[in-house]
Design a protein around this motif. Structure first.
Motif, PDB file in Angstrom:
ATOM      1  N   MET A 222      29.627   0.445  12.765  1.00 42.43           N
ATOM      2  CA  MET A 222      29.460   0.712  11.240  1.00 42.43           C
ATOM      3  C   MET A 222      28.188   0.454  10.772  1.00 42.43           C
ATOM      4  O   MET A 222      27.656  -0.795  11.108  1.00 42.43           O
ATOM      5  N   ILE A 223      27.549   1.142  10.055  1.00 46.74           N
ATOM      6  CA  ILE A 223      25.880   0.652   9.466  1.00 46.74           C
ATOM      7  C   ILE A 223      26.218  -0.078   8.395  1.00 46.74           C
ATOM      8  O   ILE A 223      26.730   0.270   7.322  1.00 46.74           O
ATOM      9  N   LYS A 224      25.665  -1.043   8.555  1.00 47.72           N
ATOM     10  CA  LYS A 224      25.533  -2.131   7.584  1.00 47.72           C
ATOM     11  C   LYS A 224      24.389  -2.278   6.910  1.00 47.72           C
ATOM     12  O   LYS A 224      24.154  -2.975   5.738  1.00 47.72           O
ATOM     13  N   ALA A 225      23.014  -2.105   7.540  1.00 50.11           N
ATOM     14  CA  ALA A 225      21.879  -2.130   7.054  1.00 50.11           C
ATOM     15  C   ALA A 225      21.046  -0.854   7.541  1.00 50.11           C
ATOM     16  O   ALA A 225      20.960  -0.343   8.517  1.00 50.11           O
ATOM     17  N   ILE A 226      20.086  -0.496   6.614  1.00 53.90           N
ATOM     18  CA  ILE A 226      19.142   0.627   6.712  1.00 53.90           C
ATOM     19  C   ILE A 226      17.765  -0.078   6.375  1.00 53.90           C
ATOM     20  O   ILE A 226      17.485  -0.404   5.444  1.00 53.90           O
ATOM     21  N   TYR A 227      16.916   0.208   7.615  1.00 48.21           N
ATOM     22  CA  TYR A 227      15.520  -0.079   7.114  1.00 48.21           C
ATOM     23  C   TYR A 227      14.663   0.949   7.250  1.00 48.21           C
ATOM     24  O   TYR A 227      14.847   2.107   8.041  1.00 48.21           O
ATOM     25  N   PHE A 228      13.528   1.076   6.437  1.00 44.98           N
ATOM     26  CA  PHE A 228      12.697   1.768   6.142  1.00 44.98           C
ATOM     27  C   PHE A 228      11.312   1.647   6.376  1.00 44.98           C
ATOM     28  O   PHE A 228      10.944   0.470   6.126  1.00 44.98           O
ATOM     29  N   ASP A 229      10.586   2.548   7.197  1.00 43.03           N
ATOM     30  CA  ASP A 229       9.151   2.642   7.098  1.00 43.03           C
ATOM     31  C   ASP A 229       8.793   2.877   5.624  1.00 43.03           C
ATOM     32  O   ASP A 229       9.578   3.469   4.809  1.00 43.03           O
ATOM     33  N   LEU A 230       7.401   2.709   5.361  1.00 46.09           N
ATOM     34  CA  LEU A 230       6.927   2.745   4.060  1.00 46.09           C
ATOM     35  C   LEU A 230       6.002   3.959   3.578  1.00 46.09           C
ATOM     36  O   LEU A 230       6.498   5.265   3.159  1.00 46.09           O
ATOM     37  N   PHE A 231       4.943   3.941   4.424  1.00 44.59           N
ATOM     38  CA  PHE A 231       3.837   5.168   4.247  1.00 44.59           C
ATOM     39  C   PHE A 231       4.230   6.486   4.885  1.00 44.59           C
ATOM     40  O   PHE A 231       4.840   6.465   6.301  1.00 44.59           O
ATOM     41  N   PHE A 232       4.348   7.630   4.254  1.00 45.06           N
ATOM     42  CA  PHE A 232       4.810   8.790   4.808  1.00 45.06           C
ATOM     43  C   PHE A 232       6.196   8.892   4.819  1.00 45.06           C
ATOM     44  O   PHE A 232       6.787   9.878   5.546  1.00 45.06           O
ATOM     45  N   THR A 233       7.098   7.975   4.608  1.00 49.35           N
ATOM     46  CA  THR A 233       8.349   7.912   4.789  1.00 49.35           C
ATOM     47  C   THR A 233       9.000   7.708   3.509  1.00 49.35           C
ATOM     48  O   THR A 233       9.945   8.633   2.736  1.00 49.35           O
ATOM     49  N   LEU A 234       8.597   6.900   2.591  1.00 46.58           N
ATOM     50  CA  LEU A 234       9.028   6.695   1.043  1.00 46.58           C
ATOM     51  C   LEU A 234       8.046   7.213   0.166  1.00 46.58           C
ATOM     52  O   LEU A 234       8.237   7.243  -0.954  1.00 46.58           O
ATOM     53  N   ILE A 235       6.615   6.731   0.524  1.00 47.92           N
ATOM     54  CA  ILE A 235       5.546   7.299  -0.296  1.00 47.92           C
ATOM     55  C   ILE A 235       4.450   7.779   0.590  1.00 47.92           C
ATOM     56  O   ILE A 235       4.440   7.936   1.735  1.00 47.92           O
ATOM     57  N   VAL A 236       3.439   8.520  -0.349  1.00 49.23           N
ATOM     58  CA  VAL A 236       2.365   9.167   0.433  1.00 49.23           C
ATOM     59  C   VAL A 236       1.047   8.361  -0.437  1.00 49.23           C
ATOM     60  O   VAL A 236       0.831   8.788  -1.557  1.00 49.23           O
ATOM     61  N   PRO A 237      -0.055   8.010   0.150  1.00 51.80           N
ATOM     62  CA  PRO A 237      -0.993   7.139  -0.225  1.00 51.80           C
ATOM     63  C   PRO A 237      -2.164   8.183  -0.752  1.00 51.80           C
ATOM     64  O   PRO A 237      -3.128   8.425   0.078  1.00 51.80           O
ATOM     65  N   ALA A 238      -1.931   9.208  -1.492  1.00 52.47           N
ATOM     66  CA  ALA A 238      -2.669  10.525  -1.516  1.00 52.47           C
ATOM     67  C   ALA A 238      -3.856  10.319  -2.228  1.00 52.47           C
ATOM     68  O   ALA A 238      -3.841   9.473  -2.955  1.00 52.47           O
ATOM     69  N   TYR A 239      -4.996  10.956  -1.749  1.00 54.76           N
ATOM     70  CA  TYR A 239      -6.223  10.799  -2.406  1.00 54.76           C
ATOM     71  C   TYR A 239      -6.188  11.490  -3.904  1.00 54.76           C
ATOM     72  O   TYR A 239      -5.382  12.596  -3.926  1.00 54.76           O
ATOM     73  N   GLU A 240      -6.872  10.969  -4.896  1.00 57.48           N
ATOM     74  CA  GLU A 240      -7.093  11.725  -6.193  1.00 57.48           C
ATOM     75  C   GLU A 240      -7.795  12.924  -6.175  1.00 57.48           C
ATOM     76  O   GLU A 240      -8.653  13.086  -5.016  1.00 57.48           O
ATOM     77  N   LYS A 241      -8.071  13.667  -7.154  1.00 58.68           N
ATOM     78  CA  LYS A 241      -9.033  14.849  -7.095  1.00 58.68           C
ATOM     79  C   LYS A 241     -10.629  14.465  -7.109  1.00 58.68           C
ATOM     80  O   LYS A 241     -11.328  15.047  -6.550  1.00 58.68           O
TER      81      LYS A 241
END
Length: 224
Positions: A1-20
């Motif tokens: 039974m899954i009790k905890a889920i761990y996430f990476d941050l960059f490119f998994t939850l967010i993208v640190p994209a450059y501005e124009k």
């Protein structure tokens, strides 16, 4: 039974994209590739991501010290401002699908943890992110002196949420060979391509260590 889920941050939850405009490389009249050649230097990256360098300005000073031209104090401050703004924007602009998934997981009483390779600029605005309230714990490499894929960072994450490996899932885009050692630590592993699609060669390497492969974060519910 899954009790905890761990996430990476960059490119998994967010993208640190450059501005124009007004990016770090624009200020220094460099191309993206030229800037990243200096900014992602392996030695400098490890120093700051392991927390040996904890001063934002020192991070920029170290990067520009590699460049074969003089960078003024004003330019250094502009580069720092641009980098901080980019990371702040990335942490604020989170996909609605991802936030909805996190909200539903919390409603199911599943613990959520973050495991991210990050320096002090990368994680400076974490507490301002709409992601932050959903997480029971967030581990940034610069705070604990451990970098993925070091198995110890996954073991520390599980200890802090008091869960066993067989009750844990790790979700990431596969960067830094992160799925390999998550699997070695006994966690279930999920390769996510929601925010970034890998090329065939990258995918072939990553998928060897993935128990599951998803294209949308909502697919996690099928795994549960």
């Amino acid at each position: 039974m899954i009790k905890a889920i761990y996430f990476d941050l960059f490119f998994t939850l967010i993208v640190p994209a450059y501005e124009k405009i007004n990016n770090e490389f624009d200020i220094l009249n460099l191309s993206v590739g030229e800037w990243e050649q200096y900014a992602e230097n392996d030695i400098l990256y490890r120093e700051r991501a392991l927390g040996f360098v904890k001063n934002e300005r020192e991070i920029i000073d170290n990067i520009v010290s590699l460049m074969p031209f003089e960078v003024s104090i004003v330019q250094k401050q502009q580069v720092l401002n641009a980098r901080e703004k980019r990371m702040q924007n990335a942490l604020k602009m989170v996909s609605k699908e991802i936030l909805d998934v996190l909200q539903k997981l919390k409603a199911e009483n599943i613990k959520l943890g973050l495991i991210s390779n990050a320096d002090c600029i990368d994680c400076k605005y974490w507490n301002q992110s709409p992601l932050s309230p959903y997480f029971d714990d967030a581990i940034f490499s610069c705070d604990v002196g451990l970098l993925k894929p070091d198995r110890q960072i996954y073991e520390l994450a599980m200890q802090r949420l008091h869960v066993s490996p067989e009750d844990s899932l790790f979700v990431g885009d596969g960067g830094s060979n992160e799925l390999c050692d998550a699997k070695e630590a006994g966690m279930g592993t999920v390769f996510s391509e929601m925010l970034e699609t890998k090329n065939d060669e990258q995918k072939k390497t990553i998928i060897k260590y993935a128990d599951y492969h998803i294209k949308h974060m909502s697919e996690l519910f099928y795994l549960l």
